[in-house]
Enzyme design. Structure first.
Site, mmCIF file in Angstrom:
data_model
loop_
_atom_site.group_PDB
_atom_site.id
_atom_site.type_symbol
_atom_site.label_atom_id
_atom_site.label_comp_id
_atom_site.label_asym_id
_atom_site.label_seq_id
_atom_site.Cartn_x
_atom_site.Cartn_y
_atom_site.Cartn_z
ATOM 1 N N SER A 485 0.800 -1.222 0.000
ATOM 2 C CA SER A 485 0.000 0.000 0.000
ATOM 3 C C SER A 485 0.833 1.272 0.000
ATOM 4 O O SER A 485 0.513 2.231 -0.709
ATOM 5 C CB SER A 485 -0.962 0.002 1.192
ATOM 6 O OG SER A 485 -0.264 0.071 2.422
ATOM 7 N N ASP A 486 1.917 1.329 0.803
ATOM 8 C CA ASP A 486 2.675 2.578 0.800
ATOM 9 C C ASP A 486 3.509 2.727 -0.466
ATOM 10 O O ASP A 486 3.801 3.852 -0.888
ATOM 11 C CB ASP A 486 3.529 2.736 2.061
ATOM 12 C CG ASP A 486 4.375 1.534 2.402
ATOM 13 O OD1 ASP A 486 4.293 0.524 1.694
ATOM 14 O OD2 ASP A 486 5.122 1.603 3.396
ATOM 15 N N CYS A 487 3.864 1.620 -1.104
ATOM 16 C CA CYS A 487 4.517 1.716 -2.412
ATOM 17 C C CYS A 487 3.523 2.223 -3.460
ATOM 18 O O CYS A 487 3.899 2.974 -4.372
ATOM 19 C CB CYS A 487 5.077 0.367 -2.827
ATOM 20 S SG CYS A 487 6.406 -0.237 -1.754
ATOM 21 N N GLU A 490 3.250 6.112 -2.636
ATOM 22 C CA GLU A 490 4.417 6.914 -3.009
ATOM 23 C C GLU A 490 4.631 6.901 -4.523
ATOM 24 O O GLU A 490 5.044 7.918 -5.102
ATOM 25 C CB GLU A 490 5.661 6.412 -2.282
ATOM 26 C CG GLU A 490 5.561 6.370 -0.757
ATOM 27 C CD GLU A 490 5.320 7.738 -0.117
ATOM 28 O OE1 GLU A 490 5.483 8.768 -0.807
ATOM 29 O OE2 GLU A 490 4.961 7.774 1.075
#
Length: 760
Positions: A485-487, A490
């Site tokens: 999710s954070d990839c 970003e």
């Protein structure tokens, strides 16, 4: 001389498959004829410097590939270095030139396919299982050449602790798990046990025996010892393959498991169900005598089942859990493993486990979920059929896990290509030097565009315990196939910024529908509590964590929500809503509102937030405040931001920087570095929080002092010093992110240059 090869240039293999021509692939190759005397001397000097300073700096600076790339591109830093004496007198030109120096340095480190390579390692328990597996299967010499072995031995010797043991990571105290498997690795490589000497083997064996012997190894270690034949399966907690039969309405089933544990346990359950043990060799028989303080034949394996050395025990094993696993063992071994149930149920369960293994292997192009499940899957495929294409496809991907640096050869997670690239690109996009680095931006954007997942997993993926992936980005490359999710956040942040640029400048853009797909992924992954999970939508009851059989890390049964993932998602969705106000607007607004409440609910009394994936409270506070500010909060209207700013001002050191110990992660309270030293990564993160929190409008001196630290820390070529390990995994395992020393420092300088430009 070792050289890093990228993408398709790293060669081909008939057993390899790819979704995008191996974009992001990183392979180390040894060429005995490569390298001038000066280049070889430079490499030797880097190795010697690490070895000489390993007691002070245990995480490597990842220099070998950087040296190679800078040489290949004939990089020369032409912008003069800046030196600041008085923090109050930093000029815009001082900060901007420091930023430009760093940007030009990073541009030279970009690979041809657009990503930024980097080590993503630090775990000491990754190497040995690969060696053990290849030893069992008879492929050790085919995969690891003499040069590979030389570098693996260098790594083990460099990171052996003074007491003779090895830690769970390069920073940690000695663990039974890692000491036992690294001892075995040394012995497989032909190192003499030297029982009476002071060699690495002798000191390691003494540590093992002094701490009770290998029966005190945690579960993952016991599984590897069992398949090697130096431990008995009856001394392991049960891993029955019948688990995969549990229906979805059970409180725990294959779909509710944390994806990494699921991927690991499906292969472990296959090996456990078959009770596979390697054929004994003279070395295996010797190891049986070397790893225990008592004769092997006298060990009571049932008593060893729940043993775990106190040094390894991070997640306590309760009496309730002991009772639970005893009951599971009784049912698994006394019923399911005996006639007629072994024929009616056990054999079918073993086949089911292997069907899952094959599906997940194919869906990840045999990369699997990472270094831990990869090698279990590889061994299981060999046990099923040593001549199968399944096993050969696994062998072909082993090289993708190898990374070589000045401290030696290590097995890494599988790479952090997308993660690091998204951060570096955001820094470059914020630096206001687009015209100077246009080719770099174009290649980076191309890499992200081509790395997005454009399909869900193949076939009936829900029944094979996979979740949606269309629109996501992974941690490493497209071939691996797991969205993170954070990839996603970003990477999407970069793509939205590129979307706002002219096509004449940036070239071909992503289709808008693919941006929508990424947003759909993020909205899907938000939980009821407002947080966002990391790999899959969170499910399952939190009390199931009480049953975790994994002793050395925490939160391993279920997927969980994470502060940093939530903060990153808020940032990108706030931007998306401005650029595309007509797409799922109300849902995006609701996501942000719930996400803000989730972040605020996690704030600690001192004003900080615990970071789950970095060190630690400073890292978490950065992602929290970044999300809060993106949602429209300010120092004036948000108590959480005010408390965060006070926290950072209170812990700023005399030099003007910040530095947090990795011990903050397992201890779950803020601990500064010994001597209150500065770390440039933490300093960059803290500086950004202060600027986002409006500190320049109240008292800019703390910000100027931090900027002075960063500016003066920059090296002659534009790099920053590697100081402390800055990543963490599941509270207790540290990871090395060498690129953080560039991305977070330069990112902070983009904030600072904009802040002081406003004062002009």
């Amino acid at each position: 001389m070792w050289r890093l090869r990228i993408g398709a240039k790293a060669g081909d293999d008939p057993h390899l498959c790819t979704t995008n021509n191996f974009l992001g692939r990183q392979i180390w190759e040894f060429d005995a004829n490569a390298g001038s005397p000066a280049e070889l001397s430079e490499v030797d000097q880097a190795r010697q410097n690490f070895s000489n300073n390993r007691s002070q700096y245990k995480a490597c600076a990842d220099l070998l590939w950087r040296m190679q790339f800078l040489r290949e591109k004939n990089f020369e830093q032409k912008i003069p270095r800046v030196r600041i004496e008085d923090a109050k007198k930093i000029t815009f030109e001082d900060a901007k030139n420091t930023l430009r120096r760093g940007i030009h340095y990073m541009a030279a480190l970009q690979s041809d396919d657009g990503h930024w390579p980097s080590e993503n390692a630090g775990c000491i328990f990754f190497n040995a299982p690969f060696v053990i597996c290849l030893y069992i299967t008879g492929h050790l010499d085919k995969v690891f050449s003499e040069e590979h072995r030389k570098e693996m031995l260098r790594y083990m010797y460099n990171h052996q602790n003074d007491d003779g043991g090895w830690g769970i990571d390069v920073e940690s105290h000695s663990f039974m798990f890692c000491t036992v498997i690294n001892y075995i690795c040394l012995r497989i490589f032909g190192v003499d046990p030297d029982h009476d000497g002071e060699s690495a083997c002798a000191r390691a064996r003494k540590w093992i025996i002094d701490h009770g012997g290998a029966t005190y190894t945690p579960l993952f270690g016991k599984a590897w010892l069992s398949v090697l034949g130096v431990y008995e399966w009856s001394g392991c907690k049960p891993i029955p393959p019948e688990f995969w039969f549990f229906p979805s309405y059970f409180p725990i089933n294959g779909g509710t498991l944390w994806i990494y544990l699921r991927d690991t346990f499906m292969a472990m359950s296959y090996l456990y169900g078959k009770k596979f043990v390697a054929k004994p060799t003279p070395l295996i028989l010797q190891l049986r005598e070397e790893l225990y303080p008592q004769p092997y034949a006298e060990i009571v394996w049932s008593q060893a089942r729940s043993r775990c050395a106190k040094e390894d025990l991070y997640y306590p094993q309760s009496l309730v859990q002991d009772l639970f696993w005893k009951l599971v063992h009784m049912f698994s071994e006394n019923i399911l493993n005996r006639w007629p149930f072994n024929k009616l149920i056990r054999e079918k369960a073993i086949r089911t486990a292997m069907e899952l293994i094959h599906y997940h292997d194919e869906a990840t192009r045999y990369i699997t979920g990472g270094a831990v499940p990869k090698v279990f899957h590889m061994l299981a495929c060999w046990v099923e059929d040593p001549e199968s294409d399944y096993f050969k496809k696994h062998l072909a991907r082993v090289s993708h896990f190898i990374w070589i640096a000045e401290d030696g050869l290590k097995i890494q997670t599988f790479g952090s290509q997308i993660w690091d690239t998204a951060f570096v690109l955001q820094v470059m996009l914020a630096a206001d030097v687009d015209d100077e680095i246009r080719p770099t931006l174009i290649k980076g954007y191309s890499y992200l565009r081509k790395s997005q997942f454009t399909e869900n997993p193949p076939g009936d993926y829900i029944n094979m315990f996979r979740d949606i992936s269309k629109g996501g980005w992974g941690y490493s490359d497209k071939d691996q196939g797991w969205p993170v999710s954070d990839c996603i956040s970003e990477s999407l942040e970069c793509c939205l910024i590129f979307e706002s640029m002219s096509s004449e400048f940036i070239g071909e853009k992503m289709e808008v529908e693919r941006l929508y797909d990424a947003v759909n992924m993020l909205l899907y992954m938000q939980s009821r509590n407002g947080g966002i999970s990391i790999w899959e939508a969170a499910s399952g009851k939190k009390w199931l964590e009480w049953l975790s059989p994994i002793e050395f890390i925490e939160d391993t049964i279920l997927e969980h929500e994470y502060l940093e993932c939530t903060g990153s998602a808020i940032v990108v969705l706030a931007r998306f809503m401005k650029q595309f106000p007509g797409h799922r607007t109300e849902e995006v607004k609701k996501f942000i509102t719930k996400g803000v409440k989730y972040i605020e609910s996690l704030q600690i009394a001192d004003g900080s937030w615990y970071g789950n994936w970095g060190i630690c409270f400073i890292y978490g506070t950065f992602f929290a405040v970044r999300g809060l500010v993106a949602a429209g909060n300010t120092y004036d209207n948000c108590e959480a931001i005010r408390r965060a700013v006070r926290f950072l001002l209170d812990i700023q050191n005399g030099e003007g920087g910040w530095g947090e110990s990795f011990l903050s992660c397992p201890n779950k309270n803020y601990i500064p570095l010994e001597g209150n030293k500065t770390d440039v990564v933490n300093t960059g993160q803290a500086l950004m929080v202060l600027i986002m929190g409006g500190q320049m409008d109240r008292d800019p001196l703390p910000v100027h002092r931090a900027a002075k630290v960063l500016i003066n820390s920059q090296m002659d070529n534009g790099d920053f010093p590697q100081q402390e390990i800055r990543g963490v995994y599941k509270m207790n395992v540290m990871l090395n992110f060498p690129t953080f020393r560039n991305s977070f420092t330069l990112w902070a300088l983009t904030h600072y240059t904009k802040a002081i430009r406003l004062l002009l």
